[in-house]
Design an enzyme around this catalytic site. Sequence first.
Site, short mmCIF file in Angstrom:
data_model
loop_
_atom_site.label_atom_id
_atom_site.label_comp_id
_atom_site.label_asym_id
_atom_site.label_seq_id
_atom_site.Cartn_x
_atom_site.Cartn_y
_atom_site.Cartn_z
CG HIS A 120 45.74 27.70 61.36
ND1 HIS A 120 45.64 27.77 59.99
CD2 HIS A 120 44.51 27.36 61.81
CE1 HIS A 120 44.40 27.47 59.64
NE2 HIS A 120 43.70 27.22 60.73
CG ASP A 197 47.85 33.52 62.91
OD1 ASP A 197 46.81 34.16 63.13
OD2 ASP A 197 47.87 32.33 62.55
CD GLN A 200 41.50 31.22 67.08
OE1 GLN A 200 40.64 31.65 67.85
NE2 GLN A 200 41.19 30.60 65.96
CE LYS A 223 39.86 32.02 62.60
NZ LYS A 223 39.33 30.65 62.66
CB CYS A 361 44.16 24.03 60.30
SG CYS A 361 42.66 23.86 59.36
N1 PMP Z 1 45.59 31.24 62.23
C1 PMP Z 1 44.97 30.77 63.31
C2 PMP Z 1 45.69 30.74 64.62
C3 PMP Z 1 43.65 30.30 63.20
O1 PMP Z 1 43.03 29.80 64.27
C4 PMP Z 1 43.01 30.35 61.94
C5 PMP Z 1 41.59 29.85 61.77
N2 PMP Z 1 41.30 28.64 62.39
C6 PMP Z 1 43.70 30.87 60.85
C7 PMP Z 1 44.98 31.31 61.04
C8 PMP Z 1 43.08 30.97 59.49
O2 PMP Z 1 42.04 31.88 59.50
P1 PMP Z 1 41.10 32.07 58.21
O3 PMP Z 1 40.62 30.70 57.86
O4 PMP Z 1 40.01 32.96 58.71
O5 PMP Z 1 41.93 32.69 57.15
#
Ligand code: PMP
Length: 403
Positions: A120, A197, A200, A223, A361
């Site tokens: 991401h 990270d 997910q 999430k 993203c």
């Molecule tokens: N890493 C991953 C794998 C994600 O899916 C996301 C959110 N789509 C993020 C980071 C960022 O999370 P946040 O916007 O809650 O900071």
Amino acid sequence: MDINGIREQFPILQRKVKGKDLIYLDNTATSQTPMRVVDAITRMYTTTKANVHRGVSSISQEATDLQETTRRRMARWLNAASEEEIIFTRGTTESINLVASSFGSMLEDGDEIILTVMEHHANIVPWQLLRSRRNITLRVVPINEAGELDLDVYRSLFNERTRLVSVCHVSNVLGTVNPVKDMIATAHAAGVPVLIDGAQAVPHLKVDVTDLDADFYAFSSHKMYGPTGIGVLYGKKKWLEKMPPYQGGGEMIANVTFEHTTFAELPFKFEAGTPDFVGIAALDKALDFIDEIGYDNIEAHEHHLLTYTTERLMRIPGMRIFGTAPGKSAVISFLIGHEHHYDIGMLLDTQGIEVRTGHHCAQPLMRALGVEGTVRASFAVYNTIEEADKFIAAVQRVAAMLE
Ligand code: PMP
């Protein structure tokens, strides 16, 4: 699993979109919130709102207890060695930025960091910002056709300048569950720490940071059925103690003079300013929600939804699913022929189905897949086979319309 009992806890699931029953399949972006979390927020705003860690007044102490109860619970929940290793942030993004800024400040020109092509932007851009301050090199692990990391390349990227690996546990586009325990062991054999990270992963599978031996583990509350604006950074004490503060301000200090400031103990050294203590307190109730159902049940239910839906979508002419790794998480990224993801998403929306369209993203991943974007449907524990059926029928209609 009492799916109706679960759904009743989420009033939003009763709403309509464009006159149709809402079918919420954008859980990767954010999951919905059960009433017990909303109630905990309301309760705290109406009875227990005073700033935390601010002395002897009764309400401040009650608020502090509620916040610190969640921290202790979170430490046990992740099987961390101590609650000092749990830092509250604004989300996964801030958790990664904290490490990039603080751990990153200890790197030197010529040092290297290993990332993967499926990251991401939250796990790419902070390292690029660091690169604009230090002359570091980012090495990127590619994927195969199924959307799995090429572990031979991964192993080959280590050298004496490698200082960190930063990799997602589960891909937000492909659903791939990366073999992070093995990847961490490989990195540790080379003396390199690893940031995972887990944005997910935590909503869908049991995470044990001690078993993984992760050095850092980042995720977001919103999430995992919790409030927005709160994240967690787990960090091993041995790293957090060495790392300088991330932001300066109240709460993170021991003593301040204009000449010299000393910092608070862990974890407060990394928590400058007033945190979202209401949300942190309410996050405890999201953990109750998950624990009551149990990860075994969550995984089994979501896996059933995934295989059921994938099998039926695959029968649609022109269906292209991105990410087919065995054991993948319940995320389906797809396109129909060469139709634009936006058109497919719009037509699904007219049928009450909330999915995500675009690059998610993850533009470098899109480039690697040779597409500009995809449509993404992602499941949570409250989704049903009836919803999957309606979604499949809707995609069939869209495919026929666009033919
Ligand atoms: N890493 C991953 C794998 C994600 O899916 C996301 C959110 N789509 C993020 C980071 C960022 O999370 P946040 O916007 O809650 O900071």
